[in-house]
Motif scaffolding. Sequence first.
Motif, PDB file in Angstrom:
ATOM      1  N   ARG A  86       0.836  -1.206   0.000  1.00 14.58           N
ATOM      2  CA  ARG A  86       0.000   0.000   0.000  1.00 14.58           C
ATOM      3  C   ARG A  86       0.869   1.254   0.000  1.00 14.58           C
ATOM      4  NH1 ARG A  86      -4.611   1.754  -1.940  1.00 14.58           N
ATOM      5  NH2 ARG A  86      -3.163   3.330  -2.698  1.00 14.58           N
ATOM      6  N   ASP A  87       1.928   1.254   0.796  1.00  9.48           N
ATOM      7  CA  ASP A  87       2.838   2.400   0.828  1.00  9.48           C
ATOM      8  C   ASP A  87       3.488   2.615  -0.539  1.00  9.48           C
ATOM      9  OD1 ASP A  87       2.264   2.739   3.494  1.00  9.48           O
ATOM     10  OD2 ASP A  87       4.108   1.802   4.223  1.00  9.48           O
ATOM     11  N   ALA A  88       3.876   1.506  -1.183  1.00 10.96           N
ATOM     12  CA  ALA A  88       4.521   1.605  -2.499  1.00 10.96           C
ATOM     13  C   ALA A  88       3.579   2.227  -3.523  1.00 10.96           C
ATOM     14  CB  ALA A  88       4.987   0.228  -2.967  1.00 10.96           C
ATOM     15  N   VAL A 210      -6.009   0.172  -9.461  1.00 18.52           N
ATOM     16  CA  VAL A 210      -5.124  -0.993  -9.571  1.00 18.52           C
ATOM     17  C   VAL A 210      -4.745  -1.494  -8.175  1.00 18.52           C
ATOM     18  CG1 VAL A 210      -2.831  -1.771 -10.281  1.00 18.52           C
ATOM     19  CG2 VAL A 210      -4.206  -0.379 -11.837  1.00 18.52           C
ATOM     20  N   ALA A 211      -4.393  -0.553  -7.291  1.00 18.92           N
ATOM     21  CA  ALA A 211      -4.012  -0.921  -5.924  1.00 18.92           C
ATOM     22  C   ALA A 211      -5.166  -1.585  -5.187  1.00 18.92           C
ATOM     23  CB  ALA A 211      -3.554   0.320  -5.165  1.00 18.92           C
ATOM     24  N   ASN A 212      -6.358  -1.098  -5.399  1.00 19.22           N
ATOM     25  CA  ASN A 212      -7.522  -1.625  -4.688  1.00 19.22           C
ATOM     26  C   ASN A 212      -7.930  -3.018  -5.150  1.00 19.22           C
ATOM     27  OD1 ASN A 212      -7.803   0.593  -3.012  1.00 19.22           O
ATOM     28  ND2 ASN A 212      -9.115   1.686  -4.449  1.00 19.22           N
ATOM     29  N   ARG A 213      -7.344  -3.478  -6.263  1.00 19.25           N
ATOM     30  CA  ARG A 213      -7.644  -4.835  -6.721  1.00 19.25           C
ATOM     31  C   ARG A 213      -6.843  -5.883  -5.958  1.00 19.25           C
ATOM     32  NH1 ARG A 213      -8.345  -2.598 -12.212  1.00 19.25           N
ATOM     33  NH2 ARG A 213      -6.127  -2.801 -12.644  1.00 19.25           N
ATOM     34  N   ALA A 214      -5.857  -5.418  -5.189  1.00 18.23           N
ATOM     35  CA  ALA A 214      -4.973  -6.366  -4.507  1.00 18.23           C
ATOM     36  C   ALA A 214      -5.676  -7.015  -3.318  1.00 18.23           C
ATOM     37  CB  ALA A 214      -3.709  -5.664  -4.041  1.00 18.23           C
TER      38      ALA A 214
END
Length: 252
Positions: A86-88, A210-214
């Motif tokens: 998340r930080d990345a 994109v991040a929220n798909r993780a």
Amino acid sequence: MASRSASSTAATSDKVGVICRALRRAIIEQALEPGVKLPEDSLGERFGVSRTIARHALGQLAAEGLVELRRNRIAVVATPSWQEARDAFDIRIELERLVVRQLAGKLTKGQVAELNAHVDAEDRARDGTDAVSIRLATEFHILLANMTSSPILVRYVSEVAYRCCLTLSLYSRPHSSECAINEHRAIIAALVKGDEAKVMGLMHSHLDSVANRALVAPAPRRGRDLLEILAPYAEEGERGRVVKLPKVIRTR
């Protein structure tokens, strides 16, 4: 003698690059799983290089967050945590907003054609594995960074993008690659129009989605021999068919 030394340095750099590209693809495409050991002697055998050259390649991949270097020179495929991921992504969003701000209204016709050709390649890969689609999508963003000709942006965007790419390969839920492709095309169109505010907003929403798909749950592990896994990636490098992005300039 100076020219001979420069030639030797260039040859070493080329060999390191071949190993990095092959390992990077194998890691991102999940052929090499988190925690898998990457012995220098095995890599040297597979790529026909010395342990020193293999060590240099592992060091570069460690800087990208794809490999962890442990005590006694043991290197393993990295396993990023959810919080690190998340930080990345948060850092990546801000970096890539800078990228598109710099490029808005300044792309050449050749650069626009190159970006469109890359997105066409993403489109052709839609029926393949998610891991390949994720890698190609990541390379689109690194291609944008290289077009800024800013060594600092190129370096940091590349490193954080590959970290995020590994996370997505490990944790992301199945998704429609068509959405990402359409978002990439929208970013190109906004860049061509020179609309800084719009393209920065598009990049922010794109990477955030994109991040929220993780997901937190990793894929199940498989057991395979390292040399067997790397064979197709090494062979592609030897034939010169590994995807080659513009060289990342390292600053000291």
